[in-house]
Design an enzyme around this catalytic site. Structure first.
Site, PDB file in Angstrom:
ATOM      1  N   ARG A  51       0.799  -1.224   0.000  1.00  0.00           N
ATOM      2  CA  ARG A  51       0.000   0.000   0.000  1.00  0.00           C
ATOM      3  C   ARG A  51       0.839   1.284   0.000  1.00  0.00           C
ATOM      4  O   ARG A  51       0.529   2.223  -0.701  1.00  0.00           O
ATOM      5  CB  ARG A  51      -0.919  -0.018   1.226  1.00  0.00           C
ATOM      6  CG  ARG A  51      -2.112   0.864   1.090  1.00  0.00           C
ATOM      7  CD  ARG A  51      -3.144   0.555   2.121  1.00  0.00           C
ATOM      8  NE  ARG A  51      -2.569   0.012   3.359  1.00  0.00           N
ATOM      9  CZ  ARG A  51      -3.292  -0.336   4.398  1.00  0.00           C
ATOM     10  NH1 ARG A  51      -4.590  -0.211   4.367  1.00  0.00           N
ATOM     11  NH2 ARG A  51      -2.731  -0.823   5.481  1.00  0.00           N
ATOM     12  N   LYS A 148      -1.639 -18.826   4.707  1.00  0.00           N
ATOM     13  CA  LYS A 148      -2.576 -19.243   5.730  1.00  0.00           C
ATOM     14  C   LYS A 148      -2.974 -18.024   6.561  1.00  0.00           C
ATOM     15  O   LYS A 148      -2.205 -17.065   6.573  1.00  0.00           O
ATOM     16  CB  LYS A 148      -1.969 -20.332   6.589  1.00  0.00           C
ATOM     17  CG  LYS A 148      -1.118 -19.843   7.776  1.00  0.00           C
ATOM     18  CD  LYS A 148      -0.835 -20.945   8.754  1.00  0.00           C
ATOM     19  CE  LYS A 148      -0.545 -20.372  10.120  1.00  0.00           C
ATOM     20  NZ  LYS A 148      -0.184 -21.288  11.140  1.00  0.00           N
ATOM     21  N   ASP A 177       1.157 -24.371   2.825  1.00  0.00           N
ATOM     22  CA  ASP A 177       1.303 -24.835   4.211  1.00  0.00           C
ATOM     23  C   ASP A 177       2.794 -25.074   4.334  1.00  0.00           C
ATOM     24  O   ASP A 177       3.323 -26.053   3.798  1.00  0.00           O
ATOM     25  CB  ASP A 177       0.526 -26.136   4.449  1.00  0.00           C
ATOM     26  CG  ASP A 177       0.616 -26.551   5.910  1.00  0.00           C
ATOM     27  OD1 ASP A 177       1.691 -26.363   6.507  1.00  0.00           O
ATOM     28  OD2 ASP A 177      -0.377 -27.049   6.459  1.00  0.00           O
ATOM     29  N   HIS A 178       3.492 -24.156   5.020  1.00  0.00           N
ATOM     30  CA  HIS A 178       4.961 -24.210   4.930  1.00  0.00           C
ATOM     31  C   HIS A 178       5.533 -25.491   5.533  1.00  0.00           C
ATOM     32  O   HIS A 178       6.664 -25.849   5.265  1.00  0.00           O
ATOM     33  CB  HIS A 178       5.600 -22.951   5.522  1.00  0.00           C
ATOM     34  CG  HIS A 178       5.543 -22.872   7.006  1.00  0.00           C
ATOM     35  ND1 HIS A 178       4.482 -22.341   7.679  1.00  0.00           N
ATOM     36  CD2 HIS A 178       6.417 -23.285   7.943  1.00  0.00           C
ATOM     37  CE1 HIS A 178       4.702 -22.419   8.968  1.00  0.00           C
ATOM     38  NE2 HIS A 178       5.869 -22.985   9.166  1.00  0.00           N
ATOM     39  N   GLU A 216       6.142 -25.831  21.349  1.00  0.00           N
ATOM     40  CA  GLU A 216       6.851 -24.553  21.217  1.00  0.00           C
ATOM     41  C   GLU A 216       7.112 -23.968  22.593  1.00  0.00           C
ATOM     42  O   GLU A 216       6.342 -24.217  23.533  1.00  0.00           O
ATOM     43  CB  GLU A 216       5.993 -23.563  20.415  1.00  0.00           C
ATOM     44  CG  GLU A 216       5.737 -23.993  18.979  1.00  0.00           C
ATOM     45  CD  GLU A 216       4.856 -22.986  18.248  1.00  0.00           C
ATOM     46  OE1 GLU A 216       5.374 -22.291  17.377  1.00  0.00           O
ATOM     47  OE2 GLU A 216       3.654 -22.894  18.564  1.00  0.00           O
ATOM     48  N   ASP A 235      -4.886 -22.915  14.395  1.00  0.00           N
ATOM     49  CA  ASP A 235      -3.576 -22.415  13.994  1.00  0.00           C
ATOM     50  C   ASP A 235      -2.608 -23.548  13.625  1.00  0.00           C
ATOM     51  O   ASP A 235      -1.750 -23.371  12.769  1.00  0.00           O
ATOM     52  CB  ASP A 235      -2.987 -21.590  15.156  1.00  0.00           C
ATOM     53  CG  ASP A 235      -1.779 -20.778  14.743  1.00  0.00           C
ATOM     54  OD1 ASP A 235      -1.860 -20.119  13.698  1.00  0.00           O
ATOM     55  OD2 ASP A 235      -0.747 -20.813  15.449  1.00  0.00           O
ATOM     56  N   HIS A 240      -1.169 -27.749   9.708  1.00  0.00           N
ATOM     57  CA  HIS A 240       0.151 -28.384   9.755  1.00  0.00           C
ATOM     58  C   HIS A 240       0.097 -29.832  10.264  1.00  0.00           C
ATOM     59  O   HIS A 240       0.656 -30.742   9.663  1.00  0.00           O
ATOM     60  CB  HIS A 240       1.102 -27.581  10.642  1.00  0.00           C
ATOM     61  CG  HIS A 240       1.180 -26.134  10.300  1.00  0.00           C
ATOM     62  ND1 HIS A 240       1.255 -25.690   9.007  1.00  0.00           N
ATOM     63  CD2 HIS A 240       1.189 -25.021  11.074  1.00  0.00           C
ATOM     64  CE1 HIS A 240       1.315 -24.357   9.010  1.00  0.00           C
ATOM     65  NE2 HIS A 240       1.270 -23.941  10.249  1.00  0.00           N
TER      66      HIS A 240
HETATM   67  P1  NAD Z   1       1.712  -7.531   7.730  1.00  0.00           P
HETATM   68  O1  NAD Z   1       0.580  -6.822   8.373  1.00  0.00           O
HETATM   69  O2  NAD Z   1       3.061  -7.421   8.336  1.00  0.00           O
HETATM   70  O3  NAD Z   1       1.859  -7.030   6.219  1.00  0.00           O
HETATM   71  C1  NAD Z   1       0.733  -6.789   5.418  1.00  0.00           C
HETATM   72  C2  NAD Z   1       1.165  -6.247   4.059  1.00  0.00           C
HETATM   73  O4  NAD Z   1      -0.027  -6.032   3.309  1.00  0.00           O
HETATM   74  C3  NAD Z   1       1.909  -4.924   4.103  1.00  0.00           C
HETATM   75  O5  NAD Z   1       2.931  -4.954   3.121  1.00  0.00           O
HETATM   76  C4  NAD Z   1       0.845  -3.901   3.702  1.00  0.00           C
HETATM   77  O6  NAD Z   1       1.361  -2.778   3.019  1.00  0.00           O
HETATM   78  C5  NAD Z   1       0.015  -4.715   2.750  1.00  0.00           C
HETATM   79  N1  NAD Z   1      -1.355  -4.185   2.649  1.00  0.00           N
HETATM   80  C6  NAD Z   1      -2.256  -4.031   3.639  1.00  0.00           C
HETATM   81  N2  NAD Z   1      -3.402  -3.501   3.133  1.00  0.00           N
HETATM   82  C7  NAD Z   1      -3.203  -3.312   1.816  1.00  0.00           C
HETATM   83  C8  NAD Z   1      -3.995  -2.811   0.748  1.00  0.00           C
HETATM   84  N3  NAD Z   1      -5.250  -2.361   0.946  1.00  0.00           N
HETATM   85  N4  NAD Z   1      -3.473  -2.779  -0.487  1.00  0.00           N
HETATM   86  C9  NAD Z   1      -2.214  -3.227  -0.714  1.00  0.00           C
HETATM   87  N5  NAD Z   1      -1.420  -3.730   0.244  1.00  0.00           N
HETATM   88  C10 NAD Z   1      -1.901  -3.766   1.489  1.00  0.00           C
HETATM   89  O7  NAD Z   1       1.241  -9.049   7.579  1.00  0.00           O
HETATM   90  P2  NAD Z   1       2.154 -10.368   7.544  1.00  0.00           P
HETATM   91  O8  NAD Z   1       2.449 -10.783   8.928  1.00  0.00           O
HETATM   92  O9  NAD Z   1       3.291 -10.160   6.623  1.00  0.00           O
HETATM   93  O10 NAD Z   1       1.131 -11.444   6.970  1.00  0.00           O
HETATM   94  C11 NAD Z   1       0.784 -11.519   5.597  1.00  0.00           C
HETATM   95  C12 NAD Z   1      -0.018 -12.796   5.356  1.00  0.00           C
HETATM   96  O11 NAD Z   1       0.772 -13.924   5.684  1.00  0.00           O
HETATM   97  C13 NAD Z   1      -1.278 -12.928   6.198  1.00  0.00           C
HETATM   98  O12 NAD Z   1      -2.242 -13.631   5.458  1.00  0.00           O
HETATM   99  C14 NAD Z   1      -0.820 -13.790   7.366  1.00  0.00           C
HETATM  100  O13 NAD Z   1      -1.900 -14.511   7.931  1.00  0.00           O
HETATM  101  C15 NAD Z   1       0.129 -14.710   6.655  1.00  0.00           C
HETATM  102  N6  NAD Z   1       1.139 -15.322   7.508  1.00  0.00           N
HETATM  103  C16 NAD Z   1       2.031 -14.545   8.178  1.00  0.00           C
HETATM  104  C17 NAD Z   1       3.008 -15.146   8.957  1.00  0.00           C
HETATM  105  C18 NAD Z   1       4.041 -14.323   9.671  1.00  0.00           C
HETATM  106  O14 NAD Z   1       4.908 -14.926  10.298  1.00  0.00           O
HETATM  107  N7  NAD Z   1       4.007 -13.018   9.620  1.00  0.00           N
HETATM  108  C19 NAD Z   1       3.063 -16.538   9.076  1.00  0.00           C
HETATM  109  C20 NAD Z   1       2.134 -17.320   8.365  1.00  0.00           C
HETATM  110  C21 NAD Z   1       1.184 -16.691   7.588  1.00  0.00           C
END
Ligand code: NAD
Length: 483
Positions: A51, A148, A177-178, A216, A235, A240
């Site tokens: 964004r 996920k 699913d990592h 964990e 979760d 997993h």
């Molecule tokens: P985050 O909140 O850190 O990042 C979200 C990203 O989405 C940012 O780059 C933001 O700019 C972008 N964004 C938000 N709204 C937007 C919009 N309207 N238009 C364009 N871009 C937009 O989230 P995250 O932790 O990186 O997680 C991302 C995905 O991965 C989620 O589905 C989460 O469930 C999944 N996930 C994350 C982790 C983790 O360890 N962080 C692990 C497993 C799964």
């Protein structure tokens, strides 16, 4: 051993959410490592899309910081980092509006593999899929990768599948699913299907029970609000642990081929019996060791969400009838340890009338730490004085057995992203698999919600709630120690 890098085609990979936490910690550092290994051929590019407004240069600095933070120092090659930076571009995108899409279309090349990684909140998946199509950015050869959680119950998973299916066919959708990208998890298939040794014994006639543990030590502090809406069942178990169970229990696929493997996993999920309420134990960690308990971390004093779950599952099919699968996972436990332990039955007849010390054969597959395998076998205890038996391990730590190559295997995310570029869906969940997993999970959750069950408190640093021990004891079995 010689490392083999399977070549991939030239690609443009767009990372939606390219400035987010997951992209910074896993996806972008992982892509750098693949670049180092020569898996970003020609002028392949990574296009961050999120964004906030950034120039290419700003995005490159952000990625460089992520590499310096999350890639081990011995893999930080300054020349390679500088070369990798040239592959990075950025487009500011509004997933919910029109901003940035025309620019993205302009940037994308049509004569290379196009992949789009949705590393954003699942609520944006539909918006992004729609706009990729509306703006003619993704064609029928493009691939999309979704993170996920894939739904929070059957209804939402179905809705999400239906939304994506409006714009992409199943062969284009890569549900991550990592766990499936972990080396040892894939090894489960190699151990089972590349050896004659185990498969003849791989059935209830010879296997007493299976234990799957993902323990964990971390708490949910910092992401308590998110976790409180999920809990250990959603979760960890639905995705997993279900995948681990499937890989242990499935029939041999006719080929190591995406649909052949996923068809067999699906059959396992569909053969799972409903879980009885007294076969489930839920727990919540208490405060201790100078840290708050679950309710403080979730900022919800009344929370009934579980940070621990143990359950006994039965698979009603020819192979597994009569062999329970015990699953447990939790936070703030004694150790960080993931393993699968397969306990075999007693030999049908003991010729050693007075033999002391007999114990079951156990095959332990360690996912972490020290990825490896351990087969507990009986031998004669050395020395005079009759036949005394002793249990000894046939121990194989993959890092020792395979040498330095084993330490430099790609991380789960790296491997999976390269599979997307190759167009190989074997290690990704198919839509019907995810739905079947929710169909099994939903009534379990609905059951404890309807009863108003509260999780049992457990001490941080312990091996979980007391009742979880009883779940095994009453069957005359016990959990393996978490170390
Ligand atoms: P985050 O909140 O850190 O990042 C979200 C990203 O989405 C940012 O780059 C933001 O700019 C972008 N964004 C938000 N709204 C937007 C919009 N309207 N238009 C364009 N871009 C937009 O989230 P995250 O932790 O990186 O997680 C991302 C995905 O991965 C989620 O589905 C989460 O469930 C999944 N996930 C994350 C982790 C983790 O360890 N962080 C692990 C497993 C799964």
């Amino acid at each position: 051993m010689v490392s083999r890098v399977i070549p991939v085609e030239v690609f443009d990979l767009v990372v939606f959410g390219g400035t987010g936490d997951l992209a910074r910690r896993k996806i972008l550092p992982g892509l750098y490592r693949r670049f180092l290994s020569g898996q970003m051929p020609g002028d392949s590019r990574i296009i961050g899309a999120a964004r906030a407004e950034h120039t290419d240069e700003e995005f490159r600095s952000l990625v460089k910081e992520a590499i310096l933070e999350f890639v081990p120092e011995n893999r930080q090659d300054q020349t390679a980092i500088a070369d990798f930076m040239k592959r990075l571009h950025y487009v500011a995108i509004d997933a919910k509006g029109e901003g940035g899409w025309a620019k993205l279309k302009e940037v994308m090349r049509t004569d290379v593999v196009n992949a789009f990684y949705f590393s954003v909140a699942p609520s944006l998946f539909g918006d992004i899929a729609l706009r990729l199509k509306q703006h003619g950015i993704a064609d029928d050869n493009a691939r999309i990768v979704v993170e996920k959680p894939f739904g929070r119950d059957l209804a939402s998973a179905k809705a999400l599948n239906a939304t994506l299916a409006k714009h992409f066919n199943e062969g284009q959708i890569y549900r991550i699913d990592h766990y499936l990208g972990k080396e040892t998890v894939q090894n489960l298939m190699a151990v089972r299907f590349a050896n004659i040794l185990f498969e003849p014994l791989w059935k209830s006639e010879y296997i007493d029970h299976v234990q799957i543990t993902v323990a964990e030590t971390v708490s949910v502090e910092g992401r308590g609000a998110y976790y409180d809406k999920s809990g250990a069942m959603r979760d960890m178990v639905q995705n997993h642990m279900m995948q681990l169970l499937c890989l242990i229990a499935m029939e041999p696929p006719y080929h190591f081929d995406p649909d052949a493997v996923r068809d067999e996993k699906l059959k396992v999920i569909r053969a799972l019996d409903p879980v009885q309420p007294n076969d489930i134990v839920r727990g919540q960690y208490l405060s201790g060791g100078g840290q708050g308990g679950y309710v403080e971390h979730s900022e919800n004093e009344q929370s009934k969400t579980e940070s621990y779950i143990a359950l006994k599952a039965h698979i009603s099919n020819w192979r597994w009838k009569g062999t329970p699968f015990y699953l447990r996972t939790g936070k703030r436990l004694r150790a960080r340890a993931s393993e699968i332990a397969i306990t075999f039955r007693e030999p049908p007849h003991s010729i050693f009338d007075d033999a002391k010390g007999w114990r079951e054969n156990v095959l332990v597959i360690r996912l972490q730490p020290d990825e490896g395998m351990n087969l507990m076998v009986m031998i004669k205890e050395p020395g005079p004085g009759g036949m005394r038996l002793a249990q000894v391990p046939l121990d194989m730590t993959f890092a020792d057995a395979l040498g330095p190559d084993a330490e430099d295997v790609p991380d789960a995310y790296e491997r999976l992203i390269m599979d997307v570029i190759r167009g190989n869906q074997t290690l990704f969940m198919r839509g019907d698999e995810v739905e079947a997993a929710w169909a099994w999970t939903d009534p379990i959750i609905a059951g404890w919600e309807a009863r108003g069950d509260k999780p049992q408190g457990y001490d941080p640093g312990s091996s979980g709630p007391e009742d979880a021990l009883m779940l095994m004891h009453r069957d005359g079995r016990r959990w393996r120690d978490i170390r």
